[in-house]
Design a protein around this motif. Sequence first.
Motif, PDB file in Angstrom:
ATOM      1  N   ARG A  59      -7.273   3.478   2.664  1.00  0.00           N
ATOM      2  CA  ARG A  59      -8.093   2.822   1.418  1.00  0.00           C
ATOM      3  C   ARG A  59      -7.442   3.237   0.151  1.00  0.00           C
ATOM      4  O   ARG A  59      -7.319   2.070  -0.685  1.00  0.00           O
ATOM      5  N   LEU A  60      -7.037   4.363  -0.057  1.00  0.00           N
ATOM      6  CA  LEU A  60      -6.595   4.667  -1.600  1.00  0.00           C
ATOM      7  C   LEU A  60      -5.171   4.169  -1.465  1.00  0.00           C
ATOM      8  O   LEU A  60      -4.380   3.696  -2.460  1.00  0.00           O
ATOM      9  N   ALA A  61      -4.252   4.060  -0.291  1.00  0.00           N
ATOM     10  CA  ALA A  61      -3.093   3.517  -0.489  1.00  0.00           C
ATOM     11  C   ALA A  61      -3.213   2.120  -0.748  1.00  0.00           C
ATOM     12  O   ALA A  61      -2.371   1.770  -1.648  1.00  0.00           O
ATOM     13  N   ARG A  62      -4.169   1.353  -0.441  1.00  0.00           N
ATOM     14  CA  ARG A  62      -4.273  -0.045  -0.585  1.00  0.00           C
ATOM     15  C   ARG A  62      -4.695  -0.322  -1.875  1.00  0.00           C
ATOM     16  O   ARG A  62      -4.751  -1.530  -2.439  1.00  0.00           O
ATOM     17  N   SER A  63      -5.226   0.644  -2.776  1.00  0.00           N
ATOM     18  CA  SER A  63      -5.363   0.442  -4.057  1.00  0.00           C
ATOM     19  C   SER A  63      -4.299   0.567  -5.043  1.00  0.00           C
ATOM     20  O   SER A  63      -4.747  -0.053  -6.277  1.00  0.00           O
ATOM     21  N   ALA A  64      -3.137   0.695  -4.297  1.00  0.00           N
ATOM     22  CA  ALA A  64      -2.035   0.662  -5.193  1.00  0.00           C
ATOM     23  C   ALA A  64      -1.764  -0.815  -5.980  1.00  0.00           C
ATOM     24  O   ALA A  64      -1.926  -1.537  -5.066  1.00  0.00           O
ATOM     25  N   PRO A  65      -1.408  -1.090  -7.174  1.00  0.00           N
ATOM     26  CA  PRO A  65      -1.361  -2.267  -7.709  1.00  0.00           C
ATOM     27  C   PRO A  65      -0.069  -2.987  -7.166  1.00  0.00           C
ATOM     28  O   PRO A  65       0.860  -2.262  -6.723  1.00  0.00           O
ATOM     29  N   ASP A  66       0.033  -4.237  -6.990  1.00  0.00           N
ATOM     30  CA  ASP A  66       1.361  -4.927  -6.721  1.00  0.00           C
ATOM     31  C   ASP A  66       2.406  -4.726  -7.504  1.00  0.00           C
ATOM     32  O   ASP A  66       2.257  -4.457  -8.682  1.00  0.00           O
ATOM     33  N   ALA A 125       3.417   3.034   2.589  1.00  0.00           N
ATOM     34  CA  ALA A 125       4.585   3.777   2.048  1.00  0.00           C
ATOM     35  C   ALA A 125       4.057   5.217   1.913  1.00  0.00           C
ATOM     36  O   ALA A 125       2.889   5.159   1.153  1.00  0.00           O
ATOM     37  N   VAL A 126       4.692   6.050   2.268  1.00  0.00           N
ATOM     38  CA  VAL A 126       4.137   7.631   1.870  1.00  0.00           C
ATOM     39  C   VAL A 126       5.492   8.090   1.063  1.00  0.00           C
ATOM     40  O   VAL A 126       6.516   8.096   1.947  1.00  0.00           O
ATOM     41  N   ALA A 165       6.290   8.417  -9.870  1.00  0.00           N
ATOM     42  CA  ALA A 165       4.860   7.944  -9.788  1.00  0.00           C
ATOM     43  C   ALA A 165       4.560   6.821 -10.495  1.00  0.00           C
ATOM     44  O   ALA A 165       3.969   5.831 -10.324  1.00  0.00           O
ATOM     45  N   SER A 166       4.919   7.159 -11.874  1.00  0.00           N
ATOM     46  CA  SER A 166       4.532   6.321 -12.852  1.00  0.00           C
ATOM     47  C   SER A 166       5.392   5.163 -12.910  1.00  0.00           C
ATOM     48  O   SER A 166       4.728   3.770 -13.238  1.00  0.00           O
ATOM     49  N   LEU A 167       6.867   5.389 -12.777  1.00  0.00           N
ATOM     50  CA  LEU A 167       7.624   4.133 -12.608  1.00  0.00           C
ATOM     51  C   LEU A 167       7.239   3.317 -11.435  1.00  0.00           C
ATOM     52  O   LEU A 167       7.483   1.776 -11.556  1.00  0.00           O
ATOM     53  N   THR A 168       6.568   3.704 -10.369  1.00  0.00           N
ATOM     54  CA  THR A 168       6.360   2.802  -9.314  1.00  0.00           C
ATOM     55  C   THR A 168       4.760   2.458  -9.155  1.00  0.00           C
ATOM     56  O   THR A 168       4.571   1.876  -8.161  1.00  0.00           O
ATOM     57  N   ARG A 169       3.983   2.855  -9.985  1.00  0.00           N
ATOM     58  CA  ARG A 169       2.570   2.732 -10.244  1.00  0.00           C
ATOM     59  C   ARG A 169       1.985   3.264  -9.002  1.00  0.00           C
ATOM     60  O   ARG A 169       1.193   2.250  -8.246  1.00  0.00           O
ATOM     61  N   THR A 170       2.248   4.385  -8.519  1.00  0.00           N
ATOM     62  CA  THR A 170       1.867   4.787  -7.034  1.00  0.00           C
ATOM     63  C   THR A 170       0.638   5.826  -7.442  1.00  0.00           C
ATOM     64  O   THR A 170       0.903   6.751  -8.034  1.00  0.00           O
ATOM     65  N   PRO A 171      -0.449   5.794  -6.745  1.00  0.00           N
ATOM     66  CA  PRO A 171      -1.381   6.628  -6.646  1.00  0.00           C
ATOM     67  C   PRO A 171      -0.972   8.020  -6.061  1.00  0.00           C
ATOM     68  O   PRO A 171       0.036   8.079  -5.145  1.00  0.00           O
ATOM     69  N   PRO A 189       0.917  -1.081   0.028  1.00  0.00           N
ATOM     70  CA  PRO A 189      -0.015  -0.151  -0.176  1.00  0.00           C
ATOM     71  C   PRO A 189       0.998   1.301   0.085  1.00  0.00           C
ATOM     72  O   PRO A 189       1.668   1.308   0.863  1.00  0.00           O
ATOM     73  N   ARG A 190       0.540   2.182  -0.767  1.00  0.00           N
ATOM     74  CA  ARG A 190       1.400   3.475  -0.904  1.00  0.00           C
ATOM     75  C   ARG A 190       0.651   4.572  -1.552  1.00  0.00           C
ATOM     76  O   ARG A 190      -0.275   4.267  -2.456  1.00  0.00           O
TER      77      ARG A 190
END
Length: 816
Positions: free
Chosen positions: A225-232, A86-87, A111-117, A5-6
């Motif tokens: 909740r938004l952090a947990r939406s991040a893809p694996d 992770a923040v 953010a794009s490379l790490t696929r992070t919201p 989650p991030r």
Amino acid sequence: MVALPRLVVAAPASGHGKTTVATGLMAALARAGHTVSGHKVGPDYIDPGYHALATGRPGRNLDPHLVGEDLLVPLLLHGAAGADLAVIEGVMGLYDGQIGGDGFASTAHVASLTRTPVVLVVDISSASRTIAATIHGLRTWARPPVDVVGVVLNKAGSARHADEVVRSIGDMLPVLGVLQRDDGIEAPSRHLGLVPAAERGDAAAALDRLAAQVAEKVDLEAVVRLARSAPDLDATPWDPGVVQWQSVVEPHPGQRPATGLPGQGARIAVAGGRAFTFRYAETTELLEAAGAEVVEFDPLTDTRLPEGTTGLYLGGGFPEMHAADLGANERLRRDIRTSIARGLPTVAECAGLLYLCESVQGPDGPAVPMVGAIDATAAMAPRLTLSYRTATAPADDLLSRKGEQVTGHEFHRTHLTRASTGHPAWHLPDAAGVATPSLHASYLHTHWAGHPHLAARFVAAAAAYAGPGLRHHGDREASAGLVDVAVNVFDGPRPRWLDRALVESLDEADRYPDAREAEAAVARRHGREPDDVLATAGAAEAFTLIARMRDWQRPVVVHPQFTEPEVALRTAGHVPDQVVLRHEDGFRLDPAQVPDSADLVVIGNPTNPTGVRHPAATVKALAREGRLVVVDEAFLDDDVESLAGQREAGVVVLRSLTKLWSIPGVRAGYLLAEPDVVVALRAQQTPWSVSAPAIAALIATSTEEAVAEGRARARELDRRRARLQAGLDELGVETVPSTAPYVLARTGAGSREALRHAGFAVRRADTFPGLTAEWVRISARSDAVTDELLSALRSVHPVLRKPVGIRHSGATVTPL
């Protein structure tokens, strides 16, 4: 696949409150029971310090320029190991990256490379409905594509003002919270941005206030909740322990490749405290993974380097803000200066570079003395230097090899007002810095995770470093089966009268020894008063007594010379300066080379191992009010230029019977000084330290007959030395003109080992500060032994590497 989650915390531009909100979120989530990992986009060191304070874990950086795109996700997973969230705090505006790089290294890029919201933080203090347009633009102008999932409104002027902004956003994006204007939660700034957390005594309390406000005004459950939406993430966490060290540490020519980790046996001192807060967490992890022991020290408070230091890392920070306190710590500055001059592998980045200069000028004050290991001064610059760099190494040095490139960044508002000697550390627009085989000091910051060969070379050098062997003695060179020309002991038979005196002294073994008769005999021998004499268990005990005599504030040892005085001073807790005499000057001393503030000066005459004899007038010129001058006359057997025969204010003369009379096992010596000095030294002496045989030897060698025979032995040693020197000259071997029973010869690197193979033990010279392995010291022996040695040297000398010049810093007082 790894689930993590991030969230990335980003903004339209700098100044919107990213650090405040990101750090507040980390602290509030941690206090709510989450294990939070804090990260920062870009090379910034200050924000990760606040992240570490908020999370209780190291703050880490994610920067594709510094480490490459492929390492970002592995480094993120490594830093977040064991965390449940992770923040990642962004940098500048969401799409702002390297100038000319089309957004490379921007927050959006990471953010794009790490696929992070992405959660936006927007300062609404100067607008209302326009904020919605700004957010809309940030969401839709996605270059590279990013997933903006929420917004935190910052610096609201009132509830009415905030409601207007929220209504304009509508259902375009979830508003996670609204923070009012509150200067109480803003970190103070100065010329390089925020004041680091480590420098703020109120940082923890301020963080508590910030965490409470964020917990109250931001929907933490929605954030999670938004952090947990991040893809694996499909990657393996970076691991410093699996870096292929042997593939990046090349052996020197003629050496076998190393086995095991390159840093085994290394003990690396890393500067910390309030003045040195900038270094990446992965730096020490790489050092430790390579086998090194990392020990942190504080240049503001510690008075010497950690015991057993074999490498020194001075990272970034604000030495200009702490210049007065750093300058006041004179003992540590001397210790570092001395250690670097001895060849201690040292890496200094930015603040470390400034600290090693002669002086640093703070923002509002005069220049303050610093370490002085680099021949340069530093001062505040008119503007900030902040830039990514790609740098090329101009030559081989401690970290790099000629032509190699690294990526890094500069972040400083100082400049060097006088360039240092030596080649620059990197080819850069501002090439300030210096690099040598043992030192790399530069304004450039590098991230070693992206360049592990830099770390590997550093720890390998630290593991190999031994420094001058101050406790090394010539008798270690001589072993069974070798002809001994290493130990400076007269190799003829002892006089019968001396042997007889030693044997008869055993009759005194049933009672405690009393050295008063011996001290009276020595006084008569030199025309002095008995109160001027203190018998000692050799010169070694005398050096120990002198080291303990006072709390010396600035002791100075003149090198190259016998190393026992420095060992004694260090053992007593002192950090001596070294004045290293130069080959170009004939190893001769100018009294002006000794700092005026020196309260103790130790010099050999003639000097061991150079054989150079200093005029008595030169030695006497060192004396002054409040200073003690100690002259080691262990080899002044002919009494020419001796100070033993006269009482000189502030001068102590040491003598030893070891060499001339061939009795090193008896440990017999004495010192001559003013009565008050003798009294002070006697008070440090262990009772009955001078044995009955030593007392007998002192008495026996002080008679007129003994003095005459001693001078005859000195003449014989002169003849032997002249024969040795002439033979070396004939071979074309460079020597130093000597007046002692030995010759310092420049036979070339590898010659000592070659001579051992030929059956001869010579004294290595690289354990004497100021000399290298190209030099050896050869003792004067009988004609037959000298001829055999010259024959052996003739056979090995042509195949040795051609000697090269000794490098010198040019400074009179060499930092050790």
